[in-house]
Motif scaffolding. Sequence first.
Motif, PDB file in Angstrom:
ATOM      1  N   LYS A   1       0.842  -1.190   0.000  1.00 59.14           N
ATOM      2  CA  LYS A   1       0.000   0.000   0.000  1.00 59.14           C
ATOM      3  C   LYS A   1       0.882   1.246   0.000  1.00 59.14           C
ATOM      4  O   LYS A   1       2.025   1.213   0.457  1.00 59.14           O
ATOM      5  CB  LYS A   1      -0.900   0.008   1.234  1.00 59.14           C
ATOM      6  CG  LYS A   1      -1.856  -1.151   1.313  1.00 59.14           C
ATOM      7  CD  LYS A   1      -2.636  -1.093   2.626  1.00 59.14           C
ATOM      8  CE  LYS A   1      -3.537  -2.301   2.789  1.00 59.14           C
ATOM      9  NZ  LYS A   1      -4.235  -2.296   4.099  1.00 59.14           N
ATOM     10  N   LYS A   2       0.326   2.324  -0.511  1.00 62.11           N
ATOM     11  CA  LYS A   2       1.029   3.596  -0.425  1.00 62.11           C
ATOM     12  C   LYS A   2       0.770   4.187   0.941  1.00 62.11           C
ATOM     13  O   LYS A   2      -0.262   4.829   1.181  1.00 62.11           O
ATOM     14  CB  LYS A   2       0.557   4.534  -1.538  1.00 62.11           C
ATOM     15  CG  LYS A   2       0.948   4.049  -2.936  1.00 62.11           C
ATOM     16  CD  LYS A   2       0.520   5.036  -4.012  1.00 62.11           C
ATOM     17  CE  LYS A   2       0.957   4.550  -5.379  1.00 62.11           C
ATOM     18  NZ  LYS A   2       0.549   5.485  -6.462  1.00 62.11           N
ATOM     19  N   LEU A   3       1.712   3.936   1.858  1.00 65.63           N
ATOM     20  CA  LEU A   3       1.509   4.303   3.245  1.00 65.63           C
ATOM     21  C   LEU A   3       2.202   5.606   3.639  1.00 65.63           C
ATOM     22  O   LEU A   3       2.244   5.946   4.815  1.00 65.63           O
ATOM     23  CB  LEU A   3       1.995   3.165   4.151  1.00 65.63           C
ATOM     24  CG  LEU A   3       1.304   1.808   3.962  1.00 65.63           C
ATOM     25  CD1 LEU A   3       1.902   0.757   4.896  1.00 65.63           C
ATOM     26  CD2 LEU A   3      -0.194   1.921   4.193  1.00 65.63           C
ATOM     27  N   ASP A   4       2.741   6.299   2.657  1.00 64.04           N
ATOM     28  CA  ASP A   4       3.406   7.565   2.963  1.00 64.04           C
ATOM     29  C   ASP A   4       2.453   8.756   2.901  1.00 64.04           C
ATOM     30  O   ASP A   4       2.833   9.888   3.183  1.00 64.04           O
ATOM     31  CB  ASP A   4       4.557   7.807   1.984  1.00 64.04           C
ATOM     32  CG  ASP A   4       5.707   6.839   2.219  1.00 64.04           C
ATOM     33  OD1 ASP A   4       5.865   6.395   3.370  1.00 64.04           O
ATOM     34  OD2 ASP A   4       6.417   6.518   1.256  1.00 64.04           O
TER      35      ASP A   4
ATOM     36  N   MET B   1       1.906   3.413  10.972  1.00 64.31           N
ATOM     37  CA  MET B   1       2.291   3.783  12.334  1.00 64.31           C
ATOM     38  C   MET B   1       2.826   2.586  13.104  1.00 64.31           C
ATOM     39  O   MET B   1       3.845   2.677  13.800  1.00 64.31           O
ATOM     40  CB  MET B   1       1.093   4.377  13.074  1.00 64.31           C
ATOM     41  CG  MET B   1       1.468   5.076  14.370  1.00 64.31           C
ATOM     42  SD  MET B   1       0.279   4.790  15.695  1.00 64.31           S
ATOM     43  CE  MET B   1       0.822   3.184  16.270  1.00 64.31           C
ATOM     44  N   ILE B   2       2.154   1.437  12.964  1.00 65.80           N
ATOM     45  CA  ILE B   2       2.610   0.215  13.630  1.00 65.80           C
ATOM     46  C   ILE B   2       3.982  -0.189  13.104  1.00 65.80           C
ATOM     47  O   ILE B   2       4.880  -0.564  13.880  1.00 65.80           O
ATOM     48  CB  ILE B   2       1.595  -0.931  13.410  1.00 65.80           C
ATOM     49  CG1 ILE B   2       0.268  -0.616  14.111  1.00 65.80           C
ATOM     50  CG2 ILE B   2       2.163  -2.262  13.919  1.00 65.80           C
ATOM     51  CD1 ILE B   2       0.317  -0.618  15.610  1.00 65.80           C
ATOM     52  N   MET B   3       4.171  -0.102  11.802  1.00 65.32           N
ATOM     53  CA  MET B   3       5.465  -0.442  11.206  1.00 65.32           C
ATOM     54  C   MET B   3       6.562   0.494  11.693  1.00 65.32           C
ATOM     55  O   MET B   3       7.665   0.058  12.037  1.00 65.32           O
ATOM     56  CB  MET B   3       5.350  -0.407   9.685  1.00 65.32           C
ATOM     57  CG  MET B   3       4.448  -1.484   9.106  1.00 65.32           C
ATOM     58  SD  MET B   3       4.011  -1.195   7.364  1.00 65.32           S
ATOM     59  CE  MET B   3       5.616  -1.096   6.600  1.00 65.32           C
TER      60      MET B   3
ATOM     61  N   PRO C   1       3.967  10.143   8.725  1.00 65.03           N
ATOM     62  CA  PRO C   1       4.870   8.998   8.664  1.00 65.03           C
ATOM     63  C   PRO C   1       6.315   9.407   8.885  1.00 65.03           C
ATOM     64  O   PRO C   1       6.760  10.465   8.448  1.00 65.03           O
ATOM     65  CB  PRO C   1       4.670   8.467   7.238  1.00 65.03           C
ATOM     66  CG  PRO C   1       3.318   8.955   6.829  1.00 65.03           C
ATOM     67  CD  PRO C   1       3.144  10.273   7.501  1.00 65.03           C
ATOM     68  N   GLY C   2       7.024   8.550   9.604  1.00 58.20           N
ATOM     69  CA  GLY C   2       8.451   8.768   9.822  1.00 58.20           C
ATOM     70  C   GLY C   2       8.785   9.542  11.072  1.00 58.20           C
ATOM     71  O   GLY C   2       9.942   9.541  11.522  1.00 58.20           O
ATOM     72  N   GLU C   3       7.805  10.225  11.662  1.00 58.86           N
ATOM     73  CA  GLU C   3       8.089  10.987  12.881  1.00 58.86           C
ATOM     74  C   GLU C   3       8.381  10.063  14.065  1.00 58.86           C
ATOM     75  O   GLU C   3       9.139  10.427  14.961  1.00 58.86           O
ATOM     76  CB  GLU C   3       6.921  11.918  13.215  1.00 58.86           C
ATOM     77  CG  GLU C   3       6.834  13.124  12.309  1.00 58.86           C
ATOM     78  CD  GLU C   3       5.792  14.128  12.761  1.00 58.86           C
ATOM     79  OE1 GLU C   3       6.021  15.338  12.556  1.00 58.86           O
ATOM     80  OE2 GLU C   3       4.752  13.734  13.317  1.00 58.86           O
TER      81      GLU C   3
ATOM     82  N   ASP D   1      -5.391   8.408  10.503  1.00 60.21           N
ATOM     83  CA  ASP D   1      -6.472   8.534   9.524  1.00 60.21           C
ATOM     84  C   ASP D   1      -7.729   7.848  10.071  1.00 60.21           C
ATOM     85  O   ASP D   1      -7.748   6.628  10.259  1.00 60.21           O
ATOM     86  CB  ASP D   1      -6.045   7.873   8.211  1.00 60.21           C
ATOM     87  CG  ASP D   1      -7.035   8.128   7.075  1.00 60.21           C
ATOM     88  OD1 ASP D   1      -8.177   8.539   7.363  1.00 60.21           O
ATOM     89  OD2 ASP D   1      -6.650   7.911   5.908  1.00 60.21           O
ATOM     90  N   PRO D   2      -8.795   8.592  10.317  1.00 56.68           N
ATOM     91  CA  PRO D   2      -9.993   7.987  10.903  1.00 56.68           C
ATOM     92  C   PRO D   2     -10.772   7.099   9.942  1.00 56.68           C
ATOM     93  O   PRO D   2     -11.627   6.319  10.362  1.00 56.68           O
ATOM     94  CB  PRO D   2     -10.834   9.206  11.319  1.00 56.68           C
ATOM     95  CG  PRO D   2     -10.407  10.280  10.388  1.00 56.68           C
ATOM     96  CD  PRO D   2      -8.955  10.045  10.109  1.00 56.68           C
TER      97      PRO D   2
END
Length: 562
Positions: free
Chosen positions: A363-366, A375-377, A518-520, A543-544
Amino acid sequence: MNAAEVIVGSLEKDGVQYIFGIPGGAIEPLNNALYTSTIKVIVTKLEQGAAFMADGYARVSGNVGVCCSTAGPGATNLITGTASSFADSIPVITLTGQVSTSLFGKGAVQEFSIQSFSIVSIFRQISKYSDIIINENKAGEMIAKARRLALSGRKGPVHLNLPADIMKRKVADEHHRKFSTAQVMGFDREAVKEAAKLLLSAKKPVIVAGWGTVLSRADIELLELAELMDIPVATSPKAKGILSESHPLSLGVLGFAGSPTAKEYIIKRDVDVMLAVGTSFNEWVTPGWDKKLLPTKSMIQIDIDCNEIGKNYYVNTGIAGDAKTVLRELIYELRRNNKRKKLRDDRCKDIQAIKESLKVNPKKLDKMPYHPERMIMDLAEAVPEETLYFVDSGNCMAWAIRYLNIERPYSFFVGLGFASMGFAVAASIGAKLAAGDKPVIALVGDGSFLMNGTEVATAVNYNIPVIWVVMNNSMFGMVHHGRKLAGIPEGITSSFKPVDFVKFAEGCGARGIRITKPGEINKEMMDEIISTGVPTVLDVIIDPEEVPPIHSRIATLEKLYT
């Protein structure tokens, strides 16, 4: 010595280091006894938090957790936490104050009922043992009995009610002694032999390891058996990680939010022999008691509680006993009779082929807002491997079960027996006291955090450096997404106005950090938080609209609850 001092002295001799609770008039005799003891008292913000902290401490330490309260509302506030421990077989001693016996039935402040025995009756429904001490000379015997019952057989919480006047009365020194904990480690040898024969003849066996495998600390035996017989292993959600999820024979979690590999191997293909270890096959693991889970030839079930054997599925061979003991004997029997060639490469290749076939395009998770899976990753990559995770009920649980890869046993904890929201928020504090230098992360939804979040102030009070990762989407997420999937209207609304958890944390004296993209969450930041050693809340805006892997749960609800 008085009766309260006998109780505290007994706990002290048995290695109890902490008691979690809130003071009050009816329990002042216990307070006085604790004042001169080596046991440290952790004063919580709500008694429910005390029960959950005692539970978390017991899960990690292996010793009993202890919580206490005053009479009346203090005692009733302990009920949910005690019920949660009962559902998950966690050894906790719950001590509740009571008005003096001379006041029974007079309507004293915080007397629970006109008989004053009702609180004992309530706790009998949610514990292994509940009683009231009405003779000071019985105090030593009763606290010893309570501890024995908590730690023996199928473990669980116990409760003692302590009238104030009885606690103040002097007792003879001989009543203050240490009692050993007896464990029944027997097993049915003939049943073990029969199980060994079935496993030796199996063409496509599987092991389903449940929470009982974790409670008996049977990770070494489970690994040895799996590798000896080249048997793939799936776990229940609560037993996640009892076998490293990177092991070639690991299928991952079976059931709620579980691994597609486990579902494909066990439910969609023809397993002929299943060895179930310490699992009752409840709704979470089956899922919803799917009949396709049954093996084509034989079911073997090991459980310390005879009532669980055959409760949900027909069992060909049932073995009552402690998982660690029975697995050790089963390994011995298999080694004596195992003359077949090794199949590990074939079965590992089969598992790998299933995993390859189930791969989906990444998935495009960025993108923004922050995707919960990403977030889990990010979190998993940022923290040390020895980190302990306490995961609350709700969407956070689904994301964690599916996407956290657990490498070490006894590092993933979720209170699924009772599925109490707010469990991980407080239990993680007790867990950290038992975990030493290992980082402890509480992964919680914002709904759960709002239920017990004031316990952050407890962690601040005693400098207990838990890290709370709050998945903030301003809703009870599992309810919200479940309704959308099932087409259920919003009568009792599942959403609420946003809460600033950074300000909340800072108001409690903790550190608060907002995360939005992402990445923070990265190794540098998490290393700094861990090394600083300050209770910290990460307010993660997710993301809700992203739906967690809860589809099997919704299907079960539609099938069984309509």
